[in-house]
Design a protein around this motif. Structure first.
Motif, mmCIF file in Angstrom:
data_model
loop_
_atom_site.group_PDB
_atom_site.id
_atom_site.type_symbol
_atom_site.label_atom_id
_atom_site.label_comp_id
_atom_site.label_asym_id
_atom_site.label_seq_id
_atom_site.Cartn_x
_atom_site.Cartn_y
_atom_site.Cartn_z
ATOM 1 N N SER A 18 0.831 -1.206 0.000
ATOM 2 C CA SER A 18 0.000 0.000 0.000
ATOM 3 C C SER A 18 0.870 1.262 0.000
ATOM 4 O O SER A 18 0.553 2.243 -0.682
ATOM 5 N N ILE A 31 -4.774 2.778 2.844
ATOM 6 C CA ILE A 31 -4.198 2.958 4.169
ATOM 7 C C ILE A 31 -3.033 1.981 4.354
ATOM 8 O O ILE A 31 -3.043 0.869 3.860
ATOM 9 N N THR A 39 -4.744 -3.987 4.609
ATOM 10 C CA THR A 39 -5.611 -3.877 3.425
ATOM 11 C C THR A 39 -6.544 -5.080 3.347
ATOM 12 O O THR A 39 -6.100 -6.221 3.480
ATOM 13 N N ASP A 58 -4.005 -2.147 -5.531
ATOM 14 C CA ASP A 58 -3.418 -2.625 -4.293
ATOM 15 C C ASP A 58 -4.309 -3.763 -3.792
ATOM 16 O O ASP A 58 -5.532 -3.720 -3.981
HETATM 17 MG MG LIG Z 1 -1.811 -2.910 2.335
#
Ligand SMILES: [Mg+2]
Ligand SMILES: Nc1nc2c(ncn2[C@@H]2O[C@H](COP(=O)(O)OP(=O)(O)OP(=O)(O)O)[C@@H](O)[C@H]2O)c(=O)[nH]1
Length: 293
Positions: A18, A31, A39, A58
């Motif tokens: 991320s 985040i 995540t 992501d």
């Molecule tokens: Mg992540």
């Protein structure tokens, strides 16, 4: 000529996926925290220029699922193998290369370009890095190996250059104004969840889901009502804390972060509710937006 494609970021939990996506897109879309399993969804971050559109995804760190939510998380990670034009497989200088051989086997069989990114090289040295590169070269012989530091933006310009070269010729997939596939409400719940990940220990971060029930925006301000769902009564007590101090702290931090994100005054009300064992309920997960693609 116009280039466009899906550049999907996968790898084990906590390696910096991320952080990397945010650096490449130049916005804090996803985040990132020091805790593994931050995540939970597949989140797109889109880079647009006149003659190019790079759609980064992501994804959650790959794990062996213990409950339904983790099955969904793994499904998001695996979906990123299916539609990638370029795969970014992220590892770091500390993880055991052989941690997740099942997933790695799938990556090895891919015919698209795979870039193997060894992240966090700021925490390593030349000699150690040499050993890690050799190891990965054996594990993924077809991958191009790039050492990077996502946090310090080291190697990320070179990575972007390589992505631009490898990107296929194609018209754009999304509107050129678009920065992500997720609505504003999603970012609200993620920003609140980030504060929960930072503020609480043990199982709490993994037992909460945040739902935005009201999002009312005008020119200068946004009114938000959000609910933090926990799995058990005891967790509700912990999230609220003695005399509500813990919840107050989390909502204040979240409000400040939301004000930076939206660049508006935020009025935030946060409630805590119990939704028994929601992480194991297919129906609740669907309600909370965990849906296979
Ligand atoms: Mg992540
Ligand atoms: N030293 C160092 N730390 C980094 C670097 N990149 C990321 N980190 C840290 O690694 C931790 C995990 O970062 P994330 O970006 O959340 O990792 P992730 O792979 O998305 O994790 P999950 O979503 O849980 O799978 C955070 O504390 C980051 O600050 C780096 O280049 N160097």
């Amino acid at each position: 000529m116009h280039k466009a494609g899906f550049v999907n970021i996968v790898g084990n939990p906590n390696v910096g996926k991320s952080t990397l996506m945010n650096q490449l897109v130049g916005e804090r879309i996803s985040i990132a925290t020091f805790k593994a399993q931050t995540t939970r969804h597949r989140i797109m971050g889109i880079v647009n220029t006149d003659d190019m559109q790079i759609v980064f995804s992501d994804t959650p760190g790959v794990l062996k699922p213990n409950y339904k939510m983790q099955e969904m998380m793994l499904a998001f990670s695996e979906s990123a193998l299916a539609d990638a034009d370029i795969l970014l497989y992220v590892t770091d200088v500390v993880e055991n290369a052989e941690k997740n051989l099942d997933f790695l086997e799938k990556v090895r069989k891919m015919t698209i370009p795979v870039l193997l990114l060894i992240n966090k090289i700021d925490e390593s040295n030349q000699k150690e890095l040499g050993r890690i590169v050799t190891k990965w070269h054996e594990l993924l012989p077809n991958a191009e190996i790039l050492p990077i530091s996502a946090k310090n933006k080291f190697g990320t310009d070179l990575l972007m250059k390589r992505i631009r070269e490898l990107l296929p010729e194609s018209p754009a997939y999304f509107d050129k104004e678009q920065l992500t596939d997720k609505p504003a409400k999603f970012f609200v719940s993620e920003i609140i969840r980030e504060k929960i990940l930072r503020y609480y220990d043990k199982e709490i971060p993994y037992s909460v889901e945040v739902v935005v029930e009201r999002f009312k925006e005008d020119e200068k301000k946004i009114h938000i009502n959000a609910v933090i769902y926990v799995e058990r009564d005891s967790q509700k007590g912990i999230v609220i804390g003695h005399q509500g101090v813990a919840l107050k702290k989390v909502s204040t931090e979240a409000r400040k972060a939301l004000e930076r994100f939206f660049d508006k005054t935020i009025f935030l009300e946060v409630f805590v509710k119990v939704d028994k064992d929601w992480r194991s309920s297919q129906r609740e997960l669907a309600n909370f937006g965990y849906r296979p693609e």
